[in-house]
Design a protein around this motif. Sequence first.
Motif, PDB file in Angstrom:
ATOM      1  N   ALA A 239      -1.886  11.511   8.872  1.00 41.55           N
ATOM      2  CA  ALA A 239      -0.856  10.845   8.080  1.00 41.55           C
ATOM      3  C   ALA A 239      -1.035  11.221   6.613  1.00 41.55           C
ATOM      4  N   ASP A 240       0.051  11.422   5.924  1.00 41.36           N
ATOM      5  CA  ASP A 240       0.040  11.757   4.500  1.00 41.36           C
ATOM      6  C   ASP A 240      -0.772  13.016   4.204  1.00 41.36           C
ATOM      7  N   TYR A 241      -0.714  13.989   5.104  1.00 38.23           N
ATOM      8  CA  TYR A 241      -1.424  15.250   4.929  1.00 38.23           C
ATOM      9  C   TYR A 241      -1.019  15.916   3.616  1.00 38.23           C
ATOM     10  N   ARG A 242      -2.005  16.393   2.887  1.00 37.71           N
ATOM     11  CA  ARG A 242      -1.787  17.147   1.644  1.00 37.71           C
ATOM     12  C   ARG A 242      -2.397  18.532   1.819  1.00 37.71           C
ATOM     13  N   PRO A 243      -1.591  19.592   1.781  1.00 38.66           N
ATOM     14  CA  PRO A 243      -2.139  20.929   1.997  1.00 38.66           C
ATOM     15  C   PRO A 243      -3.046  21.358   0.850  1.00 38.66           C
ATOM     16  N   PRO A 244      -4.010  22.219   1.147  1.00 36.52           N
ATOM     17  CA  PRO A 244      -4.864  22.753   0.085  1.00 36.52           C
ATOM     18  C   PRO A 244      -4.013  23.494  -0.948  1.00 36.52           C
ATOM     19  N   ARG A 245      -4.501  23.563  -2.169  1.00 34.92           N
ATOM     20  CA  ARG A 245      -3.831  24.275  -3.259  1.00 34.92           C
ATOM     21  C   ARG A 245      -4.719  25.438  -3.674  1.00 34.92           C
ATOM     22  N   TRP A 246      -4.542  26.581  -3.029  1.00 36.64           N
ATOM     23  CA  TRP A 246      -5.377  27.729  -3.323  1.00 36.64           C
ATOM     24  C   TRP A 246      -4.691  28.656  -4.304  1.00 36.64           C
ATOM     25  N   PRO A 247      -5.334  29.156  -5.340  1.00 39.86           N
ATOM     26  CA  PRO A 247      -6.745  29.014  -5.680  1.00 39.86           C
ATOM     27  C   PRO A 247      -7.058  27.762  -6.507  1.00 39.86           C
ATOM     28  N   ASP A 248      -6.044  27.017  -6.906  1.00 37.54           N
ATOM     29  CA  ASP A 248      -6.239  25.755  -7.630  1.00 37.54           C
ATOM     30  C   ASP A 248      -7.031  24.805  -6.728  1.00 37.54           C
ATOM     31  N   GLN A 249      -7.970  24.094  -7.285  1.00 37.32           N
ATOM     32  CA  GLN A 249      -8.808  23.202  -6.487  1.00 37.32           C
ATOM     33  C   GLN A 249      -8.434  21.725  -6.653  1.00 37.32           C
ATOM     34  N   SER A 250      -7.199  21.437  -7.116  1.00 35.49           N
ATOM     35  CA  SER A 250      -6.790  20.039  -7.224  1.00 35.49           C
ATOM     36  C   SER A 250      -6.749  19.382  -5.841  1.00 35.49           C
ATOM     37  N   VAL A 251      -6.432  20.140  -4.821  1.00 33.32           N
ATOM     38  CA  VAL A 251      -6.601  19.740  -3.419  1.00 33.32           C
ATOM     39  C   VAL A 251      -7.392  20.888  -2.799  1.00 33.32           C
ATOM     40  N   PRO A 252      -8.723  20.768  -2.696  1.00 35.14           N
ATOM     41  CA  PRO A 252      -9.558  21.901  -2.298  1.00 35.14           C
ATOM     42  C   PRO A 252      -9.340  22.329  -0.852  1.00 35.14           C
ATOM     43  N   GLN A 253      -9.592  23.617  -0.609  1.00 31.67           N
ATOM     44  CA  GLN A 253      -9.436  24.167   0.739  1.00 31.67           C
ATOM     45  C   GLN A 253     -10.553  23.711   1.668  1.00 31.67           C
ATOM     46  N   GLN A 254     -11.732  23.430   1.180  1.00 32.46           N
ATOM     47  CA  GLN A 254     -12.901  22.978   1.925  1.00 32.46           C
ATOM     48  C   GLN A 254     -13.468  24.023   2.864  1.00 32.46           C
ATOM     49  N   PHE A 255     -12.662  24.835   3.499  1.00 30.73           N
ATOM     50  CA  PHE A 255     -13.108  25.964   4.308  1.00 30.73           C
ATOM     51  C   PHE A 255     -11.894  26.838   4.566  1.00 30.73           C
ATOM     52  N   HIS A 256     -12.125  28.030   5.089  1.00 30.26           N
ATOM     53  CA  HIS A 256     -11.009  28.867   5.506  1.00 30.26           C
ATOM     54  C   HIS A 256     -11.457  29.746   6.671  1.00 30.26           C
ATOM     55  N   LEU A 257     -10.495  30.305   7.366  1.00 34.60           N
ATOM     56  CA  LEU A 257     -10.764  31.188   8.499  1.00 34.60           C
ATOM     57  C   LEU A 257     -10.610  32.638   8.052  1.00 34.60           C
ATOM     58  N   ASP A 258     -11.414  33.529   8.614  1.00 32.36           N
ATOM     59  CA  ASP A 258     -11.288  34.964   8.397  1.00 32.36           C
ATOM     60  C   ASP A 258     -10.942  35.620   9.725  1.00 32.36           C
ATOM     61  N   PHE A 259     -10.014  36.586   9.676  1.00 33.87           N
ATOM     62  CA  PHE A 259      -9.619  37.324  10.869  1.00 33.87           C
ATOM     63  C   PHE A 259      -9.802  38.810  10.616  1.00 33.87           C
ATOM     64  N   ASP A 260     -10.507  39.497  11.513  1.00 30.05           N
ATOM     65  CA  ASP A 260     -10.644  40.951  11.435  1.00 30.05           C
ATOM     66  C   ASP A 260      -9.344  41.589  11.910  1.00 30.05           C
ATOM     67  N   VAL A 261      -8.886  42.590  11.167  1.00 34.03           N
ATOM     68  CA  VAL A 261      -7.672  43.322  11.530  1.00 34.03           C
ATOM     69  C   VAL A 261      -7.923  44.811  11.330  1.00 34.03           C
ATOM     70  N   ASP A 262      -7.151  45.635  12.012  1.00 28.74           N
ATOM     71  CA  ASP A 262      -7.262  47.082  11.845  1.00 28.74           C
ATOM     72  C   ASP A 262      -6.467  47.573  10.641  1.00 28.74           C
ATOM     73  N   ASP A 263      -5.322  46.942  10.370  1.00 27.82           N
ATOM     74  CA  ASP A 263      -4.426  47.390   9.302  1.00 27.82           C
ATOM     75  C   ASP A 263      -3.935  46.174   8.520  1.00 27.82           C
ATOM     76  N   LEU A 264      -4.336  46.070   7.258  1.00 27.21           N
ATOM     77  CA  LEU A 264      -3.969  44.910   6.434  1.00 27.21           C
ATOM     78  C   LEU A 264      -2.462  44.758   6.301  1.00 27.21           C
ATOM     79  N   ASP A 265      -1.763  45.850   6.000  1.00 20.56           N
ATOM     80  CA  ASP A 265      -0.318  45.760   5.780  1.00 20.56           C
ATOM     81  C   ASP A 265       0.425  45.313   7.037  1.00 20.56           C
ATOM     82  N   GLU A 266       0.057  45.888   8.178  1.00 23.08           N
ATOM     83  CA  GLU A 266       0.727  45.531   9.438  1.00 23.08           C
ATOM     84  C   GLU A 266       0.449  44.077   9.792  1.00 23.08           C
ATOM     85  N   ALA A 267      -0.801  43.659   9.684  1.00 17.35           N
ATOM     86  CA  ALA A 267      -1.147  42.278  10.019  1.00 17.35           C
ATOM     87  C   ALA A 267      -0.457  41.296   9.085  1.00 17.35           C
ATOM     88  N   GLU A 268      -0.442  41.603   7.800  1.00 17.08           N
ATOM     89  CA  GLU A 268       0.229  40.723   6.841  1.00 17.08           C
ATOM     90  C   GLU A 268       1.710  40.600   7.164  1.00 17.08           C
TER      91      GLU A 268
END
Length: 122
Positions: free
Chosen positions: A57-86
Motif C-alpha cells: 500500500a502507498d508504494y513509492r518507487p525508488p528515485r535513481w540516482p537521487d536517493q530521496s527514495v533510495p533503491q536499497q538494492f538492484h538486479l543485474d542481468f547478463d546480456v550479449d548485446d546492450l543495445d538489443e537488450a535495452e
Amino acid sequence: MPSKLKLSAITLDCPDPLALAAFYQQATGLEPHPRSDADFAGLTGEHGLFLGFQRVADYRPPRWPDQSVPQQFHLDFDVDDLDEAEARLLALGASRPEHQPSEHWRVLTDPAGHPFCLVTKG
C-alpha cells in the motif's frame, strides 16, 4: 563447519504484482508461479530461484540516482548485446533514466520504478 546459505528468493515491493511479474516473465523467460494472485505473484527459474512481487500500500518507487527514495538494492542481468537488450526491455515497458554511470552497462527501471542493470560479460 556452518552450513552454507543458498539464495532461494528475491521479492520486490510494488503496486501491482501481476503486472510486474508479467514484465519480468517476458524479460527473462522465467515461469509464472501457479499460485500468483493480485497481492503476491512469482516467477520460478530452472535452478530453483524464486522472483516474487508483493503488493505494498502507498508504494513509492525508488528515485535513481537521487536517493530521496533510495533503491536499497538492484538486479543485474547478463546480456550479449546492450543495445538489443535495452530496446527489447524498453518495448516491454522499462524506462531509461537520463543518468547513465558507465558506457559498459545500462541502467533501466522496471514499470514499478526499480532500477536494474544490463551488463555484458567479459
